[in-house]
Design a protein around this motif. Sequence first.
Motif: not given
Length: 238
Positions: A38-42, A59-64, A85-94
């Motif tokens: 994704f980062y190469q081709e957009g 599959d970018l696994k957002l976590h912010d 997808n996202v990372h669950a470690a980012g928390g419920k609010a995220m």
Amino acid sequence: MNNPLIIALDFADKREVFHFINQFSEEKLFLKVGMELFYQEGPVIVDDLKERGHQVFLDLKLHDIPNTVKKAMKGIARLGADLVNVHAAGGKAMMTAALEGLDSGTGPGNSRPYCIAVTQLTSTSEQQMKSEQLIAVSLRESVIHYAVLTKDAGLNGVVCSPHEAKMIHDRLGSDFYTVTPGIRLETDDIQDQKRVATPGFARQAGVSAIVVGRSITKAADPLQRYFEVKKEWEETRQ
């Protein structure tokens, strides 16, 4: 999600991707676009795959912070991916914010992408988790905790290893979507993964979808290997 076999497109660019896909003729695939590609081709890579009739797991696994993830997901929703997808470690609010972004970015008449959360990476061992993340509970307890948090946030499911899928379904129901990387045939090298399993093991564990990368993409005959993996999955009873 009607295809349980997701192929990870672990390629550097679009040229390699379509050289690979062209070997599959008319077969409609479920394809995972990860960060490298994704980062190469957009975003255009998602368009290209969808135009060919394939399903796409972005599959970018957002976590912010929640607001950033919400805005990012609003844009991602417009790309037409089937699964994100996202990372669950980012928390419920995220995670809740991620759904809000997807809902607002999905156009009229279109279905919102499925959204799932990563629990613990399949490259992570229990020893690593405890020493580097300072999580005192067992790996399985950590995974089930993240899975429960994910469902409470309203997401569709989680990324986990096949070894944790059964306990997640036992706790959260068979409709909770489980996607499992780290899938290898018995003859494959496990490489950088730790918690691996065969397609048959995953099927018996009640996994919803498996992600297979190098076992297929690096095979001498990727199409033949694809059908080998598919056959093992389909012939294994749950």
